[in-house]
Design an enzyme around this catalytic site. Structure first.
Site, PDB file in Angstrom:
ATOM      1  N   LYS A  78     -13.579   0.099  15.665  1.00 52.94           N
ATOM      2  CA  LYS A  78     -12.105  -0.655  15.593  1.00 52.94           C
ATOM      3  C   LYS A  78     -11.702  -1.156  17.612  1.00 52.94           C
ATOM      4  O   LYS A  78     -11.290  -1.794  18.009  1.00 52.94           O
ATOM      5  CB  LYS A  78     -11.474   0.149  15.155  1.00 52.94           C
ATOM      6  CG  LYS A  78     -11.608  -0.642  13.666  1.00 52.94           C
ATOM      7  CD  LYS A  78     -10.013   0.120  12.695  1.00 52.94           C
ATOM      8  CE  LYS A  78     -10.681  -0.608  11.022  1.00 52.94           C
ATOM      9  NZ  LYS A  78      -9.558   0.747   9.805  1.00 52.94           N
ATOM     10  N   ASP A 127      -4.401  -9.835  12.962  1.00 51.79           N
ATOM     11  CA  ASP A 127      -4.088  -8.709  13.300  1.00 51.79           C
ATOM     12  C   ASP A 127      -3.163  -8.059  14.484  1.00 51.79           C
ATOM     13  O   ASP A 127      -3.116  -9.196  16.017  1.00 51.79           O
ATOM     14  CB  ASP A 127      -5.165  -8.304  13.698  1.00 51.79           C
ATOM     15  CG  ASP A 127      -5.628  -6.540  14.105  1.00 51.79           C
ATOM     16  OD1 ASP A 127      -5.145  -6.168  14.852  1.00 51.79           O
ATOM     17  OD2 ASP A 127      -6.489  -6.231  13.709  1.00 51.79           O
ATOM     18  N   ILE A 128      -1.662  -7.697  14.532  1.00 53.16           N
ATOM     19  CA  ILE A 128      -1.118  -7.623  15.324  1.00 53.16           C
ATOM     20  C   ILE A 128      -1.247  -6.891  16.381  1.00 53.16           C
ATOM     21  O   ILE A 128      -0.828  -6.938  17.796  1.00 53.16           O
ATOM     22  CB  ILE A 128       0.685  -6.732  14.524  1.00 53.16           C
ATOM     23  CG1 ILE A 128       0.607  -8.077  13.379  1.00 53.16           C
ATOM     24  CG2 ILE A 128       1.773  -6.567  15.284  1.00 53.16           C
ATOM     25  CD1 ILE A 128       1.896  -7.468  12.478  1.00 53.16           C
ATOM     26  N   ASN A 151       0.957  -0.744  -0.176  1.00 54.59           N
ATOM     27  CA  ASN A 151      -0.267   0.124   0.212  1.00 54.59           C
ATOM     28  C   ASN A 151       0.745   1.416   0.004  1.00 54.59           C
ATOM     29  O   ASN A 151       2.062   0.901   0.437  1.00 54.59           O
ATOM     30  CB  ASN A 151      -0.633  -0.255   1.071  1.00 54.59           C
ATOM     31  CG  ASN A 151      -0.042  -0.492   2.607  1.00 54.59           C
ATOM     32  OD1 ASN A 151       0.741   0.978   3.014  1.00 54.59           O
ATOM     33  ND2 ASN A 151      -0.395  -1.129   3.241  1.00 54.59           N
TER      34      ASN A 151
END
Ligand code: PMT
Length: 410
Positions: A337, A306-307, A210
């Site tokens: 979130k 998901d770290i 990205n």
């Protein structure tokens, strides 16, 4: 290099004999790592030439407010936004009076009134002018407005008199500017930051990634260091250099990032996830370059761990701060979130604009906690990061104080 690395110091020179020391001051600021831009008043030019200041600062000197050429290049508003700190040295009695009364009738006074960066002044004048009631009243006004007054020193004056009114020496001014960036709010704490994109290989030469440049995460790592923390930065592939005094671990993929985080997370007091981690990776990356066949191909993607959520769910989790890149409904999505990943704070940014968010110098953040919300307006990422670190430190200390003061189980 010194501790002013990547700091943007706008040096304003006003009319006074001490202006001759500004060539040395500019050189010392640069030696300490700062990027220096100089603005001179007309009176300053009687004591030091713009050419000298251009040579020592490495940039053209800004002099005029209503000059179409300079306004289109880096005008007063752009200069005001650019600065991390404005240092007026020497600051004449006249210029202090202008600042105190909010006048904006030349380039320097105008950009001071347009800037949100901290302002420091190093007064220099004849001792009688220094003692003058009007000057002292102006100084009090400036102090009340959080302007930092550096000096003056006492001693022999150019006019032959002796007393207060000498500008501080360049070396003292550089130290004072250094101190402005050292808040100490994270003294003694270990902070881990993730930054940049991840690269998920498709084959030997291609990958999924990205537009994250790492600028936001690197600015956060640097701001945490300035605040006194020992910082570990886990960074995906970026083209910027590691911040000063930060232990940087370079990684490529999300799985590499998770490994590096796991290796160091035990000692972290605060974890700040700025990285734009790829949510998916290619299930079976090819070891060779995939050849073009003329047919469509299908890539099977599997979800990455998901770290941030993994760190937040640890039994002895550090104070966790996530970032959220959103294109719409920022507040609602960010709050979701925060709850989903069970983190202490979320810093949400609107992405999709060309001059903010991904791969830009500017950003704005909506910082949300369970019972906390504040908006940090669009500004340079370096300055934004310092404000974010101040918030993180406050929230971290508030949480720890609450936990420490809870009644202990017998
Ligand atoms: O690098 P720059 O060019 O300066 O750009 C900065 C930025 C826009 C990348 C940055 O400000 C930002 O928003 N970072 C988070 C981007 C992101 O991935 O957001 P997200 O909403 O997809 O993820 C939410 C949070 O979970 C993030 O803290 C992310 O680091 C974390 N995450 C996400 C997925 C994953 N597998 N592991 C994670 O830890």
């Amino acid at each position: 290099m010194g501790s002013l690395n990547n700091k943007r110091v706008l040096l304003g020179i006003t009319g006074g004999i001490a202006a001759y020391k500004c060539a040395d001051l500019s050189r010392r600021l640069r030696d300490a790592g700062a990027d220096v831009r100089v603005v001179m008043t007309e009176a300053a030019e009687a004591f030091v030439t713009p050419l000298t200041m251009q040579a020592v600062s490495g940039h053209p000197v800004h002099q005029y407010l209503l000059d179409p050429g300079t306004e289109s290049a880096m005008g007063h508003i752009e200069l005001a936004r650019w600065a991390d700190i404005i240092l007026i040295a020497p600051a004449s009695a006249n210029f202090l009076a202008k600042l105190a009364s909010g006048r904006a009738d030349d380039l320097l006074s105008t950009l001071c009134s347009a800037a949100s960066a901290p302002l420091a002044v190093a007064p220099a004048m004849n001792r009688q002018m220094w003692h003058n009631r009007a000057t002292q009243d102006n100084l009090k006004t400036l102090q009340q407005r959080q302007v930092l007054i550096l000096g003056p020193a006492e001693g022999a004056q150019a006019c032959g008199e002796h007393g207060p009114g000498r500008m501080l020496e360049p070396v003292e001014l550089v130290d004072a500017i250094r101190n402005c960036f050292a808040s100490g709010v994270l003294d003694g704490l270990n902070v881990m930051v993730t930054a940049g994109p991840t690269w998920e290989a498709i084959d030997a030469v291609r990958g999924l990634s990205n537009r994250s440049s790492g600028k936001m995460g690197y600015a956060v790592a640097q701001a945490a260091t300035e605040a006194g923390a020992t910082v570990t930065l886990v960074s995906g592939p970026v083209k910027i250099s590691s911040p000063d005094r930060v232990h940087t671990i370079d990684v490529t993929s999300a799985l590499d990032m998770l490994d590096a985080v796991n290796q160091y997370i035990d000692t972290a007091d605060i974890f700040i996830a700025v990285a734009a981690v790829s949510d998916y990776r290619v299930a079976h990356p090819a070891t060779e370059k995939i050849k073009k066949t003329g047919d469509a191909i299908t890539l099977e993607l599997v979800e990455n761990p998901d770290i941030l959520a993994a760190v937040a769910s640890r039994p002895q989790a550090p104070f966790t701060v996530g970032f959220a890149a959103e294109t719409s409904n920022i507040e609602t999505c960010a709050y979701e979130k925060l709850l989903q990943k069970n983190v202490d704070l979320i810093a949400a940014n609107q992405v999709g604009d060309s001059d903010s968010g991904f791969d830009a110098d500017y950003n704005s953040l909506l910082v949300i906690g369970r019972d906390y919300k504040t908006l940090l307006e669009k500004q340079y990422k370096t300055r934004l990061a310092r404000k974010l670190i101040t918030i993180i430190a406050e929230q971290y200390h508030a949480k720890n104080t609450t936990q420490d003061s809870r009644p202990q189980a017998r």
